[in-house]
Every structure is written in C-alpha cells, then in structure tokens.
Design a protein around this motif. Structure first.
Motif, PDB file in Angstrom:
ATOM      1  N   UNK A 241     -15.308 -40.436-177.934  1.00 23.34           N
ATOM      2  CA  UNK A 241     -15.425 -41.366-176.789  1.00 23.34           C
ATOM      3  C   UNK A 241     -14.156 -41.391-175.947  1.00 23.34           C
ATOM      4  N   UNK A 242     -13.053 -40.894-176.502  1.00 22.03           N
ATOM      5  CA  UNK A 242     -11.799 -40.943-175.759  1.00 22.03           C
ATOM      6  C   UNK A 242     -11.837 -40.091-174.478  1.00 22.03           C
ATOM      7  N   UNK A 243     -12.583 -38.998-174.495  1.00 16.48           N
ATOM      8  CA  UNK A 243     -12.625 -38.124-173.316  1.00 16.48           C
ATOM      9  C   UNK A 243     -13.274 -38.798-172.101  1.00 16.48           C
ATOM     10  N   UNK A 244     -14.496 -39.361-172.224  1.00 18.85           N
ATOM     11  CA  UNK A 244     -15.063 -40.061-171.043  1.00 18.85           C
ATOM     12  C   UNK A 244     -14.261 -41.288-170.645  1.00 18.85           C
ATOM     13  N   UNK A 245     -13.641 -41.950-171.626  1.00 14.38           N
ATOM     14  CA  UNK A 245     -12.833 -43.118-171.305  1.00 14.38           C
ATOM     15  C   UNK A 245     -11.629 -42.723-170.453  1.00 14.38           C
ATOM     16  N   UNK A 246     -11.011 -41.599-170.813  1.00 16.55           N
ATOM     17  CA  UNK A 246      -9.862 -41.127-170.018  1.00 16.55           C
ATOM     18  C   UNK A 246     -10.307 -40.723-168.617  1.00 16.55           C
ATOM     19  N   UNK A 247     -11.495 -40.098-168.534  1.00 14.00           N
ATOM     20  CA  UNK A 247     -12.025 -39.727-167.203  1.00 14.00           C
ATOM     21  C   UNK A 247     -12.268 -40.969-166.353  1.00 14.00           C
ATOM     22  N   UNK A 248     -12.815 -42.007-166.985  1.00 15.35           N
ATOM     23  CA  UNK A 248     -13.099 -43.250-166.253  1.00 15.35           C
ATOM     24  C   UNK A 248     -11.821 -43.880-165.731  1.00 15.35           C
ATOM     25  N   UNK A 249     -10.783 -43.899-166.565  1.00 12.42           N
ATOM     26  CA  UNK A 249      -9.503 -44.452-166.124  1.00 12.42           C
ATOM     27  C   UNK A 249      -8.935 -43.658-164.940  1.00 12.42           C
ATOM     28  N   UNK A 250      -9.092 -42.334-165.028  1.00 10.71           N
ATOM     29  CA  UNK A 250      -8.597 -41.486-163.926  1.00 10.71           C
ATOM     30  C   UNK A 250      -9.326 -41.795-162.629  1.00 10.71           C
ATOM     31  N   UNK A 251     -10.670 -41.956-162.716  1.00 12.30           N
ATOM     32  CA  UNK A 251     -11.468 -42.284-161.523  1.00 12.30           C
ATOM     33  C   UNK A 251     -11.090 -43.638-160.948  1.00 12.30           C
ATOM     34  N   UNK A 252     -10.878 -44.615-161.826  1.00  7.18           N
ATOM     35  CA  UNK A 252     -10.488 -45.950-161.354  1.00  7.18           C
ATOM     36  C   UNK A 252      -9.147 -45.897-160.640  1.00  7.18           C
ATOM     37  N   UNK A 253      -8.210 -45.126-161.204  1.00  8.37           N
ATOM     38  CA  UNK A 253      -6.905 -44.982-160.578  1.00  8.37           C
ATOM     39  C   UNK A 253      -7.038 -44.364-159.183  1.00  8.37           C
ATOM     40  N   UNK A 254      -7.879 -43.323-159.090  1.00  2.73           N
ATOM     41  CA  UNK A 254      -8.096 -42.668-157.792  1.00  2.73           C
ATOM     42  C   UNK A 254      -8.719 -43.636-156.787  1.00  2.73           C
ATOM     43  N   UNK A 255      -9.679 -44.457-157.267  1.00  3.28           N
ATOM     44  CA  UNK A 255     -10.336 -45.424-156.393  1.00  3.28           C
ATOM     45  C   UNK A 255      -9.339 -46.433-155.833  1.00  3.28           C
ATOM     46  N   UNK A 256      -8.475 -46.943-156.702  1.00  4.50           N
ATOM     47  CA  UNK A 256      -7.491 -47.923-156.233  1.00  4.50           C
ATOM     48  C   UNK A 256      -6.490 -47.308-155.270  1.00  4.50           C
ATOM     49  N   UNK A 257      -6.150 -46.034-155.491  1.00  3.02           N
ATOM     50  CA  UNK A 257      -5.253 -45.362-154.552  1.00  3.02           C
ATOM     51  C   UNK A 257      -5.897 -45.208-153.179  1.00  3.02           C
ATOM     52  N   UNK A 258      -7.192 -44.872-153.166  1.00  2.00           N
ATOM     53  CA  UNK A 258      -7.912 -44.737-151.885  1.00  2.00           C
ATOM     54  C   UNK A 258      -7.993 -46.085-151.176  1.00  2.00           C
TER      55      UNK A 258
END
Length: 274
Positions: free
Chosen positions: A18-35
C-alpha cells in the motif's frame, strides 16, 4: 530412535504494497497545492484578460485567436465603470433619438414656411435655410419697413403673425431675431448709426411675434448687426437690397459641433428654399 526437530512457526510480515499508491497520492496532492498557489499568485489583470478571451469564445466569438483588445472592456474591479457604461450607452441612444426628432421638426417647420411663401407669392422677399445649427428665415427689409425706419408696415404684421403661429407648433427652441443693414451711413435724430437701426428693427419685429401669448419670451433674443455681416456685395443696388434684412433663427438644441454665431449665412447650408 531419532529425535524429530520441531520448527517454530515463522512470524508473518505485514503486507507493505500500500505504500506505493500512498506515495503517489502524496505526490499528486503536493502538485495540486503547488498549482493552486501558482494560480493565486497570477497577476489579476492577466487572469482577467484570459477570462475575457474565453468569454468571447463561449458567448459567440469566433475563437481565442480572433480576440482583440482594440476596444478594452471596463475594469471589473471598478464598480463605477460598470455602472457608468450602461448609463452612457442609454444617454447616447436617447440623444440620437432626440436629434432625429429635432431634424424632423425643423424639416416640417421649413416645409410649412416654404408653403406659406409660395402660396402668398413672397419668394422674392422671404427665404428659408436649414443647416447644421439652425433654421433661418430671411426677410428683406422692404417687406417689413419703410426706408430708414423700424416701424413694421401694417401689411407686414400679417406675415409676423403667421410666422408666430408656425413657431407656436414647435415649442422649446431658442430663437434669435437679427437685424442687418447695408453700408450706406445713416444719421438722423432717431438713428445715429446702422447699429441702432438694425437693433431696433429686430426688436420691433420680435415684439409682434411675441404678441402670440403661446410663445415664451425668455427663448427670444433680438440683436443688431448693422452693416457688418453682408450676404452680398454692397457695391450694387441689388446687393445692398439683399443685405438689408431681418433674420429669424430657430436654434438646434442637439449639435455635435455647435457653430452657431447668430448669423445664418456663416454656416454651411444643407437645405435651402426660396
């Protein structure tokens, strides 16, 4: 007898997939906040320009590439601009309608005057002229006065009364009555100069017009120009006769470029009738 060895059961390890999708989700959230942060820091004016461009597309424009800023829209951050724009458009439309109505009024009045002139055989003594600033009724002095006098002839009073009745049908206009003479000097006990004679002639004719109680005296103004605004050459008898005149001018209320000087002949003629 051999002794059997007993093996202890292995400890189960938790599944860490489960760590792999969780890390992907965190990366997407970070990108969203940057945008989102980048959008919040975008220049407001540029954002508005982009918004207007899209608005053109979605409300009937031909495309973003066709969007032009040759006519900038009011600044939406300024509420007064949005309030003033519709009011200005409404006022311009109202003014154009009033100008159109005024043109129709003056054309009708001119036609009535021309019909009167024709019906009474006065084409050599009266003429009308409609231009960009006024409707001018020109009356030669021999139709109104004896030589060197400012008393209106009894037979000319009928003319003044008829003009007053026609003016009565078109209220609200300012009217000037101007007297003009030729350049032959006058000097007698009553009129020491052509200024005096022209001014008194304008005044006497205006008084007869205002005998019509329906006309508003505050909209009338008499003036004398003497010999200084001729419409013909004073070197000839005919020219001097044309220069001796009274002009009744009905002033337009709606003019794009007001050019009225109180002298009918100094403004370019659009329509003229004899």
């Amino acid at each position: 007898m051999s002794k059997k060895t007993r093996h202890e059961p292995h400890e189960e390890h938790a599944d860490e997939s489960w760590l792999l999708p969780y890390a992907d989700l965190l990366t997407l959230l970070l990108a969203l906040f940057l945008v989102l942060y980048a959008m919040s820091a975008t220049d407001a004016k540029k954002f508005q320009e982009m918004s207007e461009a899209f608005n053109v597309v979605f409300t009937g424009g031909t495309g973003i590439l066709d969007y032009s800023k040759t006519e900038p829209s009011p600044d939406p951050s300024n509420l007064e601009d949005f309030k003033a724009a519709p009011a200005a458009m409404s006022e311009n439309k109202r003014r154009e309608e009033l100008k159109r109505q005024e043109q129709e009024d003056l054309e009708r009045l001119k036609q009535q005057l021309d019909n009167y002139i024709k019906a009474n055989g006065l084409s050599t003594e009266l003429s009308t002229k409609l231009n960009q600033s006024q409707l001018v009724i020109t009356i030669r002095d021999n139709a109104l006065f004896a030589s060197g006098e400012a008393v209106v002839k009894p037979e000319a009073r009928e003319l003044a009364v008829a003009i007053a009745q026609m003016l009565d049908k078109f209220p609200g206009y300012d009217i000037t009555v101007a007297g003009h003479t030729d350049n032959v000097p006058i000097s007698n006990s009553k009129y020491p100069s052509n200024w005096d004679l022209s001014a008194d002639r304008a005044l006497q004719f205006m008084k007869i017009l205002l005998e019509n109680s329906s006309l508003d005296p505050k909209q009338f103004m008499p003036t004398g120009y003497g010999e200084y605004h001729p419409i013909a050459d004073n070197a000839t008898v005919e020219g001097r006769a044309r220069n001796r005149r009274v002009e009744v001018s009905i002033i337009r209320k709606y003019q794009d470029n007001p050019t009225f000087t109180g002298i009918g002949e100094e403004v370019e003629t659009e329509e003229e009738g004899d």
